[in-house]
Design a protein around this motif. Structure first.
Motif, PDB file in Angstrom:
ATOM      1  N   GLN A   1       0.638  -1.225   0.029  1.00 51.88           N
ATOM      2  CA  GLN A   1      -0.063  -0.058   0.204  1.00 51.88           C
ATOM      3  C   GLN A   1       0.791   1.149  -0.030  1.00 51.88           C
ATOM      4  OE1 GLN A   1      -3.378  -0.114  -0.481  1.00 51.88           O
ATOM      5  NE2 GLN A   1      -3.088   1.933  -0.986  1.00 51.88           N
ATOM      6  N   ILE A   2       1.667   1.176   0.753  1.00 51.89           N
ATOM      7  CA  ILE A   2       3.005   2.203   0.726  1.00 51.89           C
ATOM      8  C   ILE A   2       3.350   2.673  -0.600  1.00 51.89           C
ATOM      9  CG2 ILE A   2       5.100   3.051   1.453  1.00 51.89           C
ATOM     10  CD1 ILE A   2       4.472   1.615   4.243  1.00 51.89           C
ATOM     11  N   ILE A   3       3.978   1.559  -1.423  1.00 54.49           N
ATOM     12  CA  ILE A   3       4.361   1.574  -2.446  1.00 54.49           C
ATOM     13  C   ILE A   3       3.289   2.117  -3.666  1.00 54.49           C
ATOM     14  CG2 ILE A   3       5.204   0.158  -4.675  1.00 54.49           C
ATOM     15  CD1 ILE A   3       6.741  -1.533  -2.484  1.00 54.49           C
ATOM     16  N   ILE A   4       1.704   1.829  -3.512  1.00 48.31           N
ATOM     17  CA  ILE A   4       1.008   1.948  -4.489  1.00 48.31           C
ATOM     18  C   ILE A   4       0.744   3.600  -4.140  1.00 48.31           C
ATOM     19  CG2 ILE A   4      -1.562   2.087  -4.684  1.00 48.31           C
ATOM     20  CD1 ILE A   4      -1.280  -1.132  -4.362  1.00 48.31           C
ATOM     21  N   ASN A   5       0.837   4.179  -2.682  1.00 44.27           N
ATOM     22  CA  ASN A   5       0.647   5.482  -2.456  1.00 44.27           C
ATOM     23  C   ASN A   5       1.460   6.347  -3.120  1.00 44.27           C
ATOM     24  OD1 ASN A   5      -1.860   4.829  -1.285  1.00 44.27           O
ATOM     25  ND2 ASN A   5      -0.765   4.892   0.866  1.00 44.27           N
ATOM     26  N   GLN A   6       2.815   5.628  -2.980  1.00 44.64           N
ATOM     27  CA  GLN A   6       3.843   6.527  -3.459  1.00 44.64           C
ATOM     28  C   GLN A   6       3.885   6.730  -5.067  1.00 44.64           C
ATOM     29  OE1 GLN A   6       7.369   4.517  -2.204  1.00 44.64           O
ATOM     30  NE2 GLN A   6       7.581   5.557  -0.434  1.00 44.64           N
ATOM     31  N   PHE A   7       3.443   5.759  -5.803  1.00 40.67           N
ATOM     32  CA  PHE A   7       3.048   5.829  -7.098  1.00 40.67           C
ATOM     33  C   PHE A   7       2.257   6.799  -7.333  1.00 40.67           C
ATOM     34  CE2 PHE A   7       0.730   4.707 -10.976  1.00 40.67           C
ATOM     35  CZ  PHE A   7       1.579   4.777 -11.961  1.00 40.67           C
ATOM     36  N   ASN A   8       1.049   6.742  -6.771  1.00 40.98           N
ATOM     37  CA  ASN A   8       0.000   7.573  -6.873  1.00 40.98           C
ATOM     38  C   ASN A   8       0.304   9.207  -6.575  1.00 40.98           C
ATOM     39  OD1 ASN A   8      -1.738   5.755  -7.519  1.00 40.98           O
ATOM     40  ND2 ASN A   8      -2.675   5.265  -5.629  1.00 40.98           N
ATOM     41  N   ASN A   9       1.560   9.427  -5.755  1.00 44.84           N
ATOM     42  CA  ASN A   9       1.773  10.644  -5.489  1.00 44.84           C
ATOM     43  C   ASN A   9       2.829  11.001  -6.275  1.00 44.84           C
ATOM     44  OD1 ASN A   9       0.386  11.079  -2.910  1.00 44.84           O
ATOM     45  ND2 ASN A   9       1.653  10.090  -1.819  1.00 44.84           N
ATOM     46  N   GLY A  10       3.205  10.246  -7.463  1.00 45.61           N
ATOM     47  CA  GLY A  10       4.121  10.886  -8.616  1.00 45.61           C
ATOM     48  C   GLY A  10       5.291  10.254  -8.720  1.00 45.61           C
ATOM     49  N   ILE A  11       5.744   9.204  -7.788  1.00 48.16           N
ATOM     50  CA  ILE A  11       7.012   8.595  -7.848  1.00 48.16           C
ATOM     51  C   ILE A  11       6.815   7.547  -9.145  1.00 48.16           C
ATOM     52  CG2 ILE A  11       8.824   7.123  -6.732  1.00 48.16           C
ATOM     53  CD1 ILE A  11       7.776   8.625  -4.227  1.00 48.16           C
ATOM     54  N   SER A  12       7.667   7.560  -9.858  1.00 43.40           N
ATOM     55  CA  SER A  12       7.811   6.669 -11.109  1.00 43.40           C
ATOM     56  C   SER A  12       8.074   4.928 -10.779  1.00 43.40           C
ATOM     57  CB  SER A  12       8.974   6.924 -12.195  1.00 43.40           C
ATOM     58  OG  SER A  12      10.182   6.633 -11.552  1.00 43.40           O
ATOM     59  N   VAL A  13       7.372   4.305 -11.543  1.00 43.41           N
ATOM     60  CA  VAL A  13       7.891   2.926 -11.234  1.00 43.41           C
ATOM     61  C   VAL A  13       9.218   2.439 -11.277  1.00 43.41           C
ATOM     62  CG1 VAL A  13       7.289   0.489 -11.964  1.00 43.41           C
ATOM     63  CG2 VAL A  13       5.549   2.214 -11.971  1.00 43.41           C
ATOM     64  N   ALA A  14      10.016   2.910 -11.971  1.00 40.48           N
ATOM     65  CA  ALA A  14      11.446   2.890 -12.340  1.00 40.48           C
ATOM     66  C   ALA A  14      12.066   3.249 -10.856  1.00 40.48           C
ATOM     67  CB  ALA A  14      12.066   3.660 -13.163  1.00 40.48           C
TER      68      ALA A  14
END
Length: 132
Positions: free
Chosen positions: A10-23
């Motif tokens: 969930q933390i990783i999903i939230n980080q992605f939703n906040n603009g951090i790229s998958v890479a």
């Protein structure tokens, strides 16, 4: 690879939703991109299909909607006196729109037995696509 906790996912999903790229997430966590994309897809599917909670208010709202729709149906049946319209006219109108609506609902709305509708179609050598 170790099993990742739901909290970490969930933390990783939230980080992605906040603009951090998958890479970037892959680089910092060491989790493969394909795994993160899988989580993102599952998260998106879950969030878009979340059901509303079942509680007393929701039940009352649904009951109110059913009552309203039932009343609207009764009004339309009474105003347009569907039963007084000759069956052959109802069948002709049904034939025009049967592909747009479920046949069961169509027959119920226009007060025509399904067997009568199917016989009408058969007599006129038309095919009815009943797959919905």
């Amino acid at each position: 690879m170790k099993r990742v906790s739901n909290e970490t996912k969930q933390i990783i999903i939230n980080q992605f939703n906040n603009g951090i790229s998958v890479a970037s997430l892959t680089e910092t966590t060491g989790i493969p991109r394909s795994t993160i994309y899988g989580w993102l897809k599952a998260s998106h599917n879950n969030s878009s299909s979340k059901k509303k909670p079942v509680n007393k208010k929701r039940i009352l709202d649904l009951e109110s909607s059913v009552t309203r729709l039932t009343t609207l149906d009764e009004i339309l049946q009474r105003v347009f006196e569907v039963e007084r319209i000759p069956t052959n006219l109802r069948l002709e109108e049904m034939e025009k729109i049967y592909g747009d609506y479920n046949i069961h609902n169509l027959c119920d709305a226009l007060m025509v037995p399904r067997s009568t509708f199917y016989n009408h179609i058969k007599r006129n050598k038309r095919t009815v696509d009943v797959s919905f």
